[in-house]
Design a protein around this motif. Structure first.
Motif, PDB file in Angstrom:
ATOM      1  N   PRO A 151      61.092  44.865  10.645  1.00 51.25           N
ATOM      2  CA  PRO A 151      60.604  45.675  11.762  1.00 51.25           C
ATOM      3  C   PRO A 151      61.533  46.838  12.094  1.00 51.25           C
ATOM      4  N   TRP A 152      61.236  47.503  13.203  1.00 50.39           N
ATOM      5  CA  TRP A 152      61.966  48.683  13.675  1.00 50.39           C
ATOM      6  C   TRP A 152      63.435  48.363  13.975  1.00 50.39           C
ATOM      7  N   LEU A 153      63.685  47.294  14.715  1.00 46.38           N
ATOM      8  CA  LEU A 153      65.057  46.953  15.073  1.00 46.38           C
ATOM      9  C   LEU A 153      65.770  46.385  13.853  1.00 46.38           C
ATOM     10  N   GLY A 154      66.766  47.130  13.351  1.00 49.33           N
ATOM     11  CA  GLY A 154      67.411  46.748  12.110  1.00 49.33           C
ATOM     12  C   GLY A 154      68.808  46.196  12.250  1.00 49.33           C
ATOM     13  N   TYR A 155      69.438  46.386  13.417  1.00 46.98           N
ATOM     14  CA  TYR A 155      70.809  45.901  13.623  1.00 46.98           C
ATOM     15  C   TYR A 155      71.145  46.041  15.103  1.00 46.98           C
ATOM     16  N   THR A 156      71.862  45.053  15.641  1.00 43.77           N
ATOM     17  CA  THR A 156      72.465  45.175  16.967  1.00 43.77           C
ATOM     18  C   THR A 156      73.906  44.694  16.889  1.00 43.77           C
ATOM     19  N   CYS A 157      74.728  45.156  17.823  1.00 42.09           N
ATOM     20  CA  CYS A 157      76.169  44.906  17.717  1.00 42.09           C
ATOM     21  C   CYS A 157      76.573  43.504  18.148  1.00 42.09           C
ATOM     22  N   GLY A 158      75.850  42.940  19.115  1.00 44.44           N
ATOM     23  CA  GLY A 158      76.177  41.600  19.589  1.00 44.44           C
ATOM     24  C   GLY A 158      77.242  41.544  20.662  1.00 44.44           C
ATOM     25  N   TYR A 159      77.890  42.682  20.987  1.00 42.73           N
ATOM     26  CA  TYR A 159      78.982  42.628  21.955  1.00 42.73           C
ATOM     27  C   TYR A 159      78.799  43.551  23.158  1.00 42.73           C
ATOM     28  N   CYS A 160      77.865  44.475  23.132  1.00 36.89           N
ATOM     29  CA  CYS A 160      77.655  45.332  24.307  1.00 36.89           C
ATOM     30  C   CYS A 160      77.030  44.501  25.434  1.00 36.89           C
TER      31      CYS A 160
END
Length: 334
Positions: A91-100
Motif C-alpha cells: 500500500p501507500w504507507l511504506g515505512y514509519t520510524c517507530g520513535y516519533c
C-alpha cells in the motif's frame, strides 16, 4: 524462480510530463525488504497528483504506483514475516520510524518521518519492486487477481474514511463516485446504511454506476439529497464541495475529506458549521487498517469494477482517469 537482471517500468522523470517506458535494473532488497514480482498495480487519484506536480518533492526519477499485488521472489536477511512465493499487497504507507510521538501513540499514519510507496519510494508501475517486509500485507489466493489491486489504496483509504464516521450514522453522502466510493458503498450497504452519491454535473454515467453499485440515490454535487445526511465523505479533490456537503448535513453531521490533495476551500457561512457539525481529514492509513479491512472483505463480498491496461499503456490509462472516463478503477498488468 529465475530473477531477471533488467525490467520494464514506467518512470516519472519530470512532473507534468508523460511517463517514460524504459528498461531499469531490477532492484536488490535491503536486509529488511523483499523483492516482489508485480502482477498488477492499480492507478490511484494520488498518482495523478504526483505526476501533475500537485504533490511536491517526489523522488525523481520515480516509478509511481501504490496499489501493488505480487509475489515475493527474494528476501532480505533480516526478514522473518514473509517467505518466497508469498502473495502480498503493497500500500501507500511504506515505512514509519517507530520513535516519533505519533508512532509511539499508535498513529503511524501521521509519522513525521514516513516514506510512501510510489512517491518517496519507487512503486509498482514496473515488473519488480522492493518493499519493507513489515509494511507488506499478506494476501490469500482469492486476492491474486488484478481486480484486487484497487483494494490496496482506494479500498483502504475508503475504509479509513468510513471508519471515522460515527457508527450510528445511517444516511451517508459520497462526493466523487470513483474507485474508493464504489468499494466502500458495497460495505456500507452490507451494514444497512443508505448511500447518497454525488457526481460531477451532468455525469449521468457515473450516477448510473453509483446506483448499480448499490447507492440509494444519485445526483450532481449541486443538488441536495432527498434526506438530510448524517455524514458525508468527500473523495473528489475539490475544496468547494466542503460547504456543499455541510449544507446537506443534519445537526451533528460529519464531513470526512479523503483526499491527500484538495483545492482551496472557499469561505462559507458559520451557519453551515453550527449545530455541532464537523469537518475532518484523513491522512494515510495504518497497518492495522489493512488488517481490519481485509478481515471485513473475508465476510463481505466486494466486487471491484476495473479497466485493465498493459504496463506500457499507463499514460493512456492516466489520461482516461484524469478525464473521469473510467468507471471504477484502472489497473496495470505486467
Amino acid at each position: 524462480m529465475t530473477i531477471r537482471v533488467m525490467m520494464n517500468a514506467m518512470v516519472l522523470e519530470h512532473p507534468g510530463r508523460l511517463l517514460v517506458y524504459k528498461k531499469m535494473a531490477v532492484p536488490i532488497p535491503s536486509d529488511r525488504q523483499v523483492l516482489i514480482k508485480v502482477s498488477a498495480c492499480g492507478i490511484c487519484r494520488t498518482d495523478l497528483h504526483i505526476i501533475d506536480g500537485e504533490l511536491k518533492k517526489p523522488k525523481l526519477p520515480l516509478v509511481p504506483g501504490h496499489e501493488i499485488i505480487g509475489r515475493v521472489v527474494s528476501i532480505g536477511k533480516n526478514v522473518t514475516t514473509l517467505k518466497i512465493n508469498d502473495l502480498v499487497g503493497v500500500p501507500w504507507l511504506g515505512y514509519t520510524c517507530g520513535y516519533c510521538k505519533f508512532c509511539k501513540r499508535g498513529e503511524e499514519n501521521l509519522c513525521d518521518n514516513a516514506e510512501f510507496t510510489g512517491y518517496t519510494i519507487d512503486g509498482g508501475f514496473s515488473e519488480y519492486t522492493v518493499a519493507d517486509a513489515l509494511f507488506c500485507l499478506p494476501l490469500t489466493a482469492r486476492f491474486a487477481r488484478p481486480e484486487s489491486a484497487p483494494l490496496l489504496c482506494a479500498g483502504l483509504i475508503g475504509y479509513r474514511c468510513y471508519s471515522m464516521i460515527s457508527t450510528g450514522a445511517k444516511n451517508i453522502g459520497i462526493y466523487g463516485f470513483g474507485s474508493a466510493a464504489h468499494i466502500i458503498t458495497q460495505i456500507a450497504k452490507a451494514q444497512e446504511k443508505q448511500i447518497f452519491a454525488f457526481t460531477r454535473e451532468g455525469n449521468i454515467d457515473s450516477q448510473l454506476f453509483a446506483l448499480k453499485m448499490g447507492a440509494d440515490w444519485a445526483g450532481s454535487v449541486s443538488e441536495l439529497p432527498p434526506e438530510k445526511l448524517d455524514a458525508a465523505i468527500i473523495f473528489a479533490p475539490a475544496g468547494e464541495l466542503i460547504p456543499q456537503a455541510l449544507a446537506a448535513l443534519d445537526k451533528r453531521g460529519e464531513v470526512v475529506c479523503g483526499g491527500i490533495h484538495m483545492s482551496d476551500v472557499p469561505a462559507f457561512s458559520y451557519q453551515l458549521l453550527w449545530g455541532e457539525r464537523s469537518v475532518k481529514s484523513v491522512a494515510n492509513i495504518t497497518r492495522q487498517d489493512g488488517k481490519d479491512f481485509f478481515d471485513i472483505l473475508n465476510r463481505v463480498p466486494v466486487h471491484t469494477q476495473t479497466q485493465v491496461f498493459h504496463l506500457q499503456q499507463a499514460n493512456e490509462a492516466i489520461s482516461k482517469l484524469r478525464h473521469s472516463s473510467i468507471q471504477g478503477a484502472a489497473v496495470l498488468v505486467m
